[in-house]
Design a protein around this motif. Structure first.
Motif, PDB file in Angstrom:
ATOM      1  N   ASN A  11       0.834  -1.200   0.000  1.00 41.86           N
ATOM      2  CA  ASN A  11       0.000   0.000   0.000  1.00 41.86           C
ATOM      3  C   ASN A  11       0.876   1.262   0.000  1.00 41.86           C
ATOM      4  OD1 ASN A  11      -2.177   1.696   0.073  1.00 41.86           O
ATOM      5  ND2 ASN A  11      -2.734   1.253   2.190  1.00 41.86           N
ATOM      6  N   LYS A  14       2.486   2.416  -3.333  1.00 43.33           N
ATOM      7  CA  LYS A  14       1.612   3.043  -4.335  1.00 43.33           C
ATOM      8  C   LYS A  14       1.635   4.574  -4.267  1.00 43.33           C
ATOM      9  CE  LYS A  14      -1.731  -0.741  -4.137  1.00 43.33           C
ATOM     10  NZ  LYS A  14      -3.095  -1.108  -3.718  1.00 43.33           N
ATOM     11  N   HIS A  15       2.220   5.130  -3.223  1.00 39.04           N
ATOM     12  CA  HIS A  15       2.173   6.574  -2.975  1.00 39.04           C
ATOM     13  C   HIS A  15       3.575   7.165  -2.929  1.00 39.04           C
ATOM     14  CE1 HIS A  15      -2.048   5.989  -1.854  1.00 39.04           C
ATOM     15  NE2 HIS A  15      -1.634   4.967  -1.151  1.00 39.04           N
ATOM     16  N   ASP A  16       3.665   8.464  -3.217  1.00 39.99           N
ATOM     17  CA  ASP A  16       4.974   9.105  -3.069  1.00 39.99           C
ATOM     18  C   ASP A  16       5.140   9.612  -1.638  1.00 39.99           C
ATOM     19  OD1 ASP A  16       4.282  12.243  -4.836  1.00 39.99           O
ATOM     20  OD2 ASP A  16       3.745  11.602  -2.829  1.00 39.99           O
ATOM     21  N   GLU A  19       2.971  12.695  -0.418  1.00 41.98           N
ATOM     22  CA  GLU A  19       1.554  12.354  -0.212  1.00 41.98           C
ATOM     23  C   GLU A  19       1.373  11.579   1.092  1.00 41.98           C
ATOM     24  OE1 GLU A  19      -1.927   9.707  -2.433  1.00 41.98           O
ATOM     25  OE2 GLU A  19       0.011   9.987  -3.408  1.00 41.98           O
ATOM     26  N   LEU A  20       2.233  10.606   1.334  1.00 45.42           N
ATOM     27  CA  LEU A  20       2.127   9.820   2.572  1.00 45.42           C
ATOM     28  C   LEU A  20       2.384  10.687   3.797  1.00 45.42           C
ATOM     29  CD1 LEU A  20       3.920   6.523   1.555  1.00 45.42           C
ATOM     30  CD2 LEU A  20       1.523   6.792   2.168  1.00 45.42           C
ATOM     31  N   LYS A  23      -0.727  12.697   4.595  1.00 43.06           N
ATOM     32  CA  LYS A  23      -1.795  11.866   5.160  1.00 43.06           C
ATOM     33  C   LYS A  23      -1.493  11.474   6.603  1.00 43.06           C
ATOM     34  CE  LYS A  23      -3.652   9.905   0.913  1.00 43.06           C
ATOM     35  NZ  LYS A  23      -4.011   8.696   0.182  1.00 43.06           N
TER      36      LYS A  23
END
Length: 94
Positions: A11, A14-16, A19-20, A23
């Motif tokens: 999971n 899937k993100h840079d 972005e993580l 969040k």
């Protein structure tokens, strides 16, 4: 060091990083990030200064700490051997 579970690792992959980070911070989740050398050089605690050197300007991490209201100045990097005579005199036997 414990490895993340395959589901968590898949999971996150899937993100840079930006972005993580947004969040995790938005949800008040504690986390740590391993930096590569490019990210480490941009870390806010490693603010950089430019000083003159015999071969031209050099960018380097600024010395800590920085005190509020206290101006800082940084001298040029001395040429190789620039202080050799002074050091020899200071540490020579008398």
């Amino acid at each position: 060091m414990p490895k993340p579970t395959p589901k968590v690792a898949a999971n996150f992959a899937k993100h840079d990083v930006a972005e993580l980070t947004k969040k995790l911070e938005a949800n008040d989740i504690a986390f740590a990030r391993l930096n590569d050398s490019a990210l480490l050089s941009k870390h806010p605690h490693l603010r950089r200064i430019s000083v003159e050197a015999p071969s031209g300007p050099v960018s380097m991490p600024a010395p800590a700490p920085q005190r509020a209201g206290e101006a800082r100045s940084y001298g040029a990097v001395p040429a190789l051997g620039a202080h050799s005579d002074i050091i020899r005199k200071e540490f020579s036997s008398k």
